[in-house]
Design a protein around this motif. Structure first.
Motif, short mmCIF file in Angstrom:
data_model
loop_
_atom_site.label_atom_id
_atom_site.label_comp_id
_atom_site.label_asym_id
_atom_site.label_seq_id
_atom_site.Cartn_x
_atom_site.Cartn_y
_atom_site.Cartn_z
N LYS A 67 -27.88 39.95 -28.54
CA LYS A 67 -28.63 38.72 -28.81
C LYS A 67 -28.67 37.78 -27.62
CE LYS A 67 -29.01 35.08 -32.32
NZ LYS A 67 -30.40 35.39 -32.64
N GLU A 68 -27.54 37.61 -26.94
CA GLU A 68 -27.47 36.60 -25.88
C GLU A 68 -27.92 37.12 -24.52
OE1 GLU A 68 -26.89 33.52 -26.54
OE2 GLU A 68 -26.44 33.89 -28.66
N CYS A 116 -29.53 40.45 -23.97
CA CYS A 116 -30.78 41.21 -24.07
C CYS A 116 -31.89 40.43 -24.75
CB CYS A 116 -30.54 42.52 -24.82
SG CYS A 116 -29.28 43.57 -24.06
N LYS A 117 -31.53 39.33 -25.45
CA LYS A 117 -32.52 38.50 -26.16
C LYS A 117 -33.28 39.30 -27.21
CE LYS A 117 -31.44 35.14 -23.36
NZ LYS A 117 -30.54 34.05 -23.83
N GLN A 135 -37.98 38.79 -35.11
CA GLN A 135 -37.34 37.61 -34.52
C GLN A 135 -37.13 36.52 -35.56
OE1 GLN A 135 -40.35 37.17 -31.43
NE2 GLN A 135 -38.86 37.71 -29.84
#
Length: 471
Positions: A108-109, A111-112, A235
């Motif tokens: 999540k942080e 690789c977004k 998302q």
């Protein structure tokens, strides 16, 4: 040389020497060892032709930067440095690497990506199934493999796809759905009923392929993924705690309605329904002729292996098509049903064939019948086809009234509702133009089914918490 035509002699190569006096023929263009005259070196000196043009002693070689990279464009140094700094932070204190339950923040942080892709990403890197992803292994895959610089659609596609395939299949989405069910707060209540977890996951995948896999072949391509709204829905699902607000694909309410509708029709509960079961759908709204076409598997081949039976996956495709006939997949579904000869156009005779049963039903219900000629004029006025003698899919797609055309031909209940539209419903549609017909139907049916269940139980239950609609 008067009277001599240069044009007339141009094609005769053997006659060239005769065109010039002896010893005065122009020299052939000199060639370098590479066969190109562009990089020949010329000696400085006056032009033998007496030209006043300035000679260039040494041609300038133009350096063209590399524009094609087989494995994608490498990240710029600054981006690479920033990413490496973040990687070092997350892997600090984990010299041996991260386990799968520790990898979500990296997904999540750094690789977004949506956090519920963590398992798929972890296993993509941990090819030897060691249960550990080291810093170097992550850097080699994400940064050195140039995944970092790709757009998010390509990143998700790469993470989900099997290495030996050039498309996504339904099984590729299962790890993603399992992690969503295990971690999303809006689905926590399902953890005590694993059988419904599985049904929910299946339904989400069926919905994804119904809308996104436009070719309908079960092979979801990168292009189809990028053209869809699936990435935005993923998302949103990762950020929104109320899963029912994620109307595209992931809503639990929508799954609940589909599953209950199927269960109502499946009277013997063998998880299969036949023609007689489906004819009861929507309070006998559909004609026998259109149900025959559905079961002829013209619009879509059944996944059920039992002859004459529709499985749950087939029903999901049916109900999504039936309750929102204005979407492109739905138009294609019903167009194939009406196009009896399969020539790509719907003719007057084909429409009349289906409308005959509607006309008979109106007469049986003592409704004032509407003659087909009048209906045909009405349909032409609604759709404005390029050729009034027939209708194509392009005529129907993008037209808000295309759903009404299909209802006129084979759904009497919706045809009557269209003829006598409720002003209150019209106002609701105008207030919420972003909601689809499927969204409205699913919300109404969920409230009805919830109230029925409450009445049977005699007490409030878990469904009451979801009755507040996101509309």
């Amino acid at each position: 040389m008067s009277g001599t035509s240069f044009i007339g002699n141009a094609s005769a190569t053997n006659s060239l020497p005769s065109m010039f006096p002896a010893g005065s023929a122009p020299p052939l263009s000199p060639r370098s060892s590479s066969g190109s005259p562009r990089i020949m070196k010329h000696k400085a000196g006056p032009s033998s032709l007496g030209s006043s043009l300035k000679l260039v002693n040494e041609p300038v070689k133009e350096l063209i930067p590399q524009f094609y990279f087989q494995n994608g464009r490498p990240p710029p140094n600054k981006l690479k440095e920033r990413c490496l700094f973040r990687v070092n932070q997350f892997f600090y204190g984990h010299m041996n690497g991260l386990q799968i339950n520790e990898f979500k923040l990296v997904t999540k942080e750094i690789c977004k990506l949506p956090s519920f892709l963590s398992t798929s990403l972890f296993r993509k890197i941990d090819v030897d199934c060691t249960g550990i992803v080291t810093r170097d292994a992550f850097v080699n895959f994400w940064i050195n493999g140039n995944i970092l610089t790709k757009d998010i659609g390509t990143q998700i596609y790469t993470v989900l796809k099997q290495p030996d395939l050039k498309y996504l299949v339904q099984d590729d989405f299962k790890p993603m759905l399992r992690e969503l069910l295990a971690t999303h707060p809006g689905l926590e209540f399902l953890q005590s009923t694993p059988e419904f977890q599985e049904r929910y996951a299946e339904t989400v995948i069926y919905r994804i392929f119904f809308y996104v896999n436009r070719s309908g072949n079960g092979h979801l391509t990168l292009r189809e993924l990028k053209l869809s709204n699936l990435i935005a829905a993923m998302q949103y699902a990762d950020e929104e705690e109320d899963i029912n607000r994620v109307l595209r694909y992931f809503s639990y309410e929508h799954f609940y309605v589909m599953y209950c509708k199927f269960w109502e029709l499946d009277t013997d509960h063998d998880f299969l329904i036949d023609k007689e079961n489906l004819i009861r759908y929507g309070n006998h709204a559909l004609t026998y002729r259109i149900v025959d076409r559905v079961f002829s598997q013209v619009p879509r081949k059944f996944t059920s292996k039992v002859e004459g039976k529709m499985g749950y996956a087939d029903f999901v495709y049916f109900i999504l098509s039936e309750e929102d006939k204005s979407s492109d997949p739905s138009i294609e579904y019903w167009f194939k049903c009406i196009d009896i000869d399969g020539n790509g156009v719907i003719t007057r005779n084909e429409m009349q064939f289906f409308y005959e049963e509607q006309l008979h039903r109106m007469e049986c219900m003592t409704q004032e019948p509407v003659l087909f000629e009048d209906i045909l004029c009405q349909i032409v006025d609604m759709i404005h086809p390029e050729d009034e003698r027939c209708f194509t899919q392009n005529d129907l797609k993008g037209n808000k009234l295309s759903a009404s055309v299909f209802n006129i031909l084979f759904n009497l209940n919706k045809f009557m509702a269209f003829e006598t539209r409720d002003p209150f419903l019209i106002r609701q549609e105008r207030e919420n133009p972003n909601l689809t017909e499927w969204d409205r139907f699913a919300h109404r049916e969920y409230i009805r089914l919830s109230m029925e269940e409450d009445a049977e139980d005699g007490s409030a239950d878990v469904w009451d918490e979801s009755l507040e609609a996101p509309f």
